[in-house]
Enzyme design. Sequence first.
Site, PDB file in Angstrom:
ATOM      1  N   ALA A 238     -34.021 -30.429   3.686  1.00 51.10           N
ATOM      2  CA  ALA A 238     -33.774 -28.832   3.769  1.00 51.10           C
ATOM      3  C   ALA A 238     -33.681 -28.312   5.297  1.00 51.10           C
ATOM      4  O   ALA A 238     -33.495 -27.323   5.605  1.00 51.10           O
ATOM      5  CB  ALA A 238     -34.913 -28.200   3.028  1.00 51.10           C
ATOM      6  N   CYS A 239     -33.864 -29.485   6.188  1.00 52.67           N
ATOM      7  CA  CYS A 239     -33.876 -29.221   7.503  1.00 52.67           C
ATOM      8  C   CYS A 239     -32.594 -29.479   8.383  1.00 52.67           C
ATOM      9  O   CYS A 239     -32.206 -30.599   8.262  1.00 52.67           O
ATOM     10  CB  CYS A 239     -35.158 -29.953   8.214  1.00 52.67           C
ATOM     11  SG  CYS A 239     -35.315 -29.556   9.899  1.00 52.67           S
ATOM     12  N   GLY A 240     -32.027 -28.587   9.019  1.00 50.02           N
ATOM     13  CA  GLY A 240     -30.730 -28.971   9.705  1.00 50.02           C
ATOM     14  C   GLY A 240     -30.758 -29.867  10.796  1.00 50.02           C
ATOM     15  O   GLY A 240     -29.960 -30.626  10.837  1.00 50.02           O
TER      16      GLY A 240
ATOM     17  N   ARG B 161     -31.194 -33.272   9.168  1.00 50.92           N
ATOM     18  CA  ARG B 161     -29.688 -33.669   8.562  1.00 50.92           C
ATOM     19  C   ARG B 161     -28.853 -33.939   9.665  1.00 50.92           C
ATOM     20  O   ARG B 161     -27.933 -34.986   9.448  1.00 50.92           O
ATOM     21  CB  ARG B 161     -29.167 -32.654   7.667  1.00 50.92           C
ATOM     22  CG  ARG B 161     -29.724 -32.328   6.446  1.00 50.92           C
ATOM     23  CD  ARG B 161     -28.744 -31.118   5.552  1.00 50.92           C
ATOM     24  NE  ARG B 161     -28.403 -29.986   6.460  1.00 50.92           N
ATOM     25  CZ  ARG B 161     -29.193 -29.038   6.367  1.00 50.92           C
ATOM     26  NH1 ARG B 161     -30.393 -28.710   5.590  1.00 50.92           N
ATOM     27  NH2 ARG B 161     -28.728 -27.901   6.974  1.00 50.92           N
TER      28      ARG B 161
END
Length: 140
Positions: free
Chosen positions: A10-12, A15
């Site tokens: 969920a974390c950019g 990612r």
Amino acid sequence: MPVEIWHNPACGTSRNALALIRHAGIEPRIVEYLQSPPDKARLREAIAAAGLSVREAIRSKEPAYLANGLDDAALTDDALLDAMLAHPALINRPFVFSPLGTRLCRPDSSLVLDVLPPCDKPFVKEDGEVVIDERGNRVR
């Protein structure tokens, strides 16, 4: 090259770090640490290997930080580690481990390049920021 990432999909930032690892031609071992947190010894070791203090490795913006009184400067590293393990969202991310070193790749996912073999293929983060330009140079 064996690489491990403590990842939160969920974390950019997480990612982008994962994408950079794969861009370098490496399929890492992905540990979704929110579901499978490390034990206390491994967490302490990871923080030390990254050259951080325990307080530097904790996410102070998480609701559990203030809710558990973790802003108290008198708290010991053991108390902070225990809180991080009780609430894994408090563990900053992403941590990346390779034979070249350990990095907490926050606030900049391109820090992962410090512990990967050289990569000169252009790379752009999901937000459009250029990390490796068309000449193969790292953009800082």
